[in-house]
Design an enzyme around this catalytic site. Structure first.
Site, PDB file in Angstrom:
ATOM      1  N   ASN A  83       2.978 -14.352  41.246  1.00 56.28           N
ATOM      2  CA  ASN A  83       2.002 -14.780  40.265  1.00 56.28           C
ATOM      3  C   ASN A  83       2.746 -14.843  38.983  1.00 56.28           C
ATOM      4  OD1 ASN A  83      -0.216 -14.737  42.358  1.00 56.28           O
ATOM      5  ND2 ASN A  83      -0.198 -12.657  42.046  1.00 56.28           N
ATOM      6  N   GLY A  89      -2.802 -14.908  37.976  1.00 64.54           N
ATOM      7  CA  GLY A  89      -3.126 -13.831  38.601  1.00 64.54           C
ATOM      8  C   GLY A  89      -2.082 -12.498  38.466  1.00 64.54           C
ATOM      9  N   GLN A  90      -1.226 -12.908  37.546  1.00 64.20           N
ATOM     10  CA  GLN A  90      -0.139 -11.885  37.359  1.00 64.20           C
ATOM     11  C   GLN A  90      -0.730 -10.877  36.497  1.00 64.20           C
ATOM     12  OE1 GLN A  90       3.355 -13.384  35.075  1.00 64.20           O
ATOM     13  NE2 GLN A  90       4.372 -11.172  35.780  1.00 64.20           N
ATOM     14  N   SER A  91      -0.537  -9.498  36.769  1.00 63.45           N
ATOM     15  CA  SER A  91      -0.971  -8.232  35.896  1.00 63.45           C
ATOM     16  C   SER A  91      -0.131  -7.209  35.650  1.00 63.45           C
ATOM     17  CB  SER A  91      -2.427  -7.633  36.956  1.00 63.45           C
ATOM     18  OG  SER A  91      -1.589  -7.159  38.041  1.00 63.45           O
ATOM     19  N   HIS A  96       8.248  -9.923  39.685  1.00 62.64           N
ATOM     20  CA  HIS A  96       8.197  -9.513  41.181  1.00 62.64           C
ATOM     21  C   HIS A  96       7.635 -10.508  42.214  1.00 62.64           C
ATOM     22  CE1 HIS A  96       4.231  -8.811  39.346  1.00 62.64           C
ATOM     23  NE2 HIS A  96       3.609  -8.925  40.535  1.00 62.64           N
ATOM     24  N   LEU A  97       8.237 -10.205  43.462  1.00 65.03           N
ATOM     25  CA  LEU A  97       7.945 -11.132  44.540  1.00 65.03           C
ATOM     26  C   LEU A  97       7.107 -10.464  45.469  1.00 65.03           C
ATOM     27  CD1 LEU A  97      10.795 -12.808  47.010  1.00 65.03           C
ATOM     28  CD2 LEU A  97       9.030 -11.402  47.766  1.00 65.03           C
ATOM     29  N   HIS A  98       5.797 -10.845  45.964  1.00 68.26           N
ATOM     30  CA  HIS A  98       4.892 -10.440  46.916  1.00 68.26           C
ATOM     31  C   HIS A  98       5.384 -10.949  48.044  1.00 68.26           C
ATOM     32  CE1 HIS A  98       1.507  -9.088  44.206  1.00 68.26           C
ATOM     33  NE2 HIS A  98       1.886  -9.990  43.396  1.00 68.26           N
TER      34      HIS A  98
HETATM   35  P1  DGP Z   1       0.589  -9.143  40.157  1.00 72.36           P
HETATM   36  O1  DGP Z   1      -1.024  -9.306  39.968  1.00 72.36           O
HETATM   37  O2  DGP Z   1       1.159 -10.325  40.918  1.00 72.36           O
HETATM   38  O3  DGP Z   1       1.079  -8.964  38.825  1.00 72.36           O
HETATM   39  O4  DGP Z   1       0.805  -8.143  40.895  1.00 72.36           O
HETATM   40  C1  DGP Z   1       1.073  -6.795  40.722  1.00 72.36           C
HETATM   41  C2  DGP Z   1       0.847  -5.832  41.864  1.00 72.36           C
HETATM   42  O5  DGP Z   1       1.601  -4.546  41.648  1.00 72.36           O
HETATM   43  C3  DGP Z   1      -0.528  -5.466  42.314  1.00 72.36           C
HETATM   44  O6  DGP Z   1      -0.528  -6.336  43.794  1.00 72.36           O
HETATM   45  C4  DGP Z   1      -0.649  -4.013  42.229  1.00 72.36           C
HETATM   46  C5  DGP Z   1       0.814  -3.790  42.330  1.00 72.36           C
HETATM   47  N1  DGP Z   1       0.854  -2.441  41.575  1.00 72.36           N
HETATM   48  C6  DGP Z   1       0.729  -2.190  40.247  1.00 72.36           C
HETATM   49  N2  DGP Z   1       0.945  -0.985  39.738  1.00 72.36           N
HETATM   50  C7  DGP Z   1       1.607  -0.343  40.888  1.00 72.36           C
HETATM   51  C8  DGP Z   1       2.333   0.761  41.066  1.00 72.36           C
HETATM   52  O7  DGP Z   1       2.310   1.888  40.051  1.00 72.36           O
HETATM   53  N3  DGP Z   1       2.920   0.995  42.225  1.00 72.36           N
HETATM   54  C9  DGP Z   1       2.809   0.009  43.159  1.00 72.36           C
HETATM   55  N4  DGP Z   1       3.449   0.387  44.257  1.00 72.36           N
HETATM   56  N5  DGP Z   1       2.339  -1.144  43.146  1.00 72.36           N
HETATM   57  C10 DGP Z   1       1.555  -1.251  41.787  1.00 72.36           C
END
Ligand code: DGP
Length: 110
Positions: A83, A89-91, A96-98
């Site tokens: 994202n 949808g990037q938060s 990062h790669l999902h």
């Molecule tokens: P995106 O929406 O593509 O930016 O994905 C961010 C992802 O990161 C979301 O699926 C939730 C995950 N995430 C956010 N904070 C943390 C954290 O502190 N630890 C882990 N393991 N995942 C997290």
């Protein structure tokens, strides 16, 4: 320091599924599939485009790590998503790669 920088630096204890000098992988906090792993560069880049422009070797390693983790989990099919930008949808603004697997995925994505 951003949350993923803290995870990569070990300041927030995490179980790494893959770890190298440049990359770490760990389970997503809010899984969207039975397997949902995040693969990130240790160095901070705001998104995948910035990482690709600055360090194509590490970008490539993200894919290699994802392939290895998918194999470790026995996934016969999986989806890789970056994202990129809030509108996509990037938060978390650390590249990062999902890696998602373990269920069927629809196309087009939502
Ligand atoms: P995106 O929406 O593509 O930016 O994905 C961010 C992802 O990161 C979301 O699926 C939730 C995950 N995430 C956010 N904070 C943390 C954290 O502190 N630890 C882990 N393991 N995942 C997290």
């Amino acid at each position: 320091m951003c949350i993923f920088c803290k995870i990569a630096a070990g300041e927030i204890p995490s179980d790494f599924l893959y770890e190298s000098a440049n990359v770490v992988a760990f389970k997503d906090l809010d899984p969207q599939a039975p397997t949902h792993v995040l693969v990130i560069p240790r160095a901070h880049y705001e998104n995948a485009a910035e990482l690709a422009a600055a360090d194509s070797v590490t970008m490539s390693e993200l894919f290699g790590a994802a392939r290895r983790i998918a194999s470790d989990f026995g996934l016969d099919g999986y989806r890789i998503t970056f994202n990129t930008g809030a509108s996509a949808g990037q938060s978390v603004f650390h590249a990062h790669l999902h890696l998602l697997g373990g269920r069927p995925f629809a196309w087009p994505p939502g």
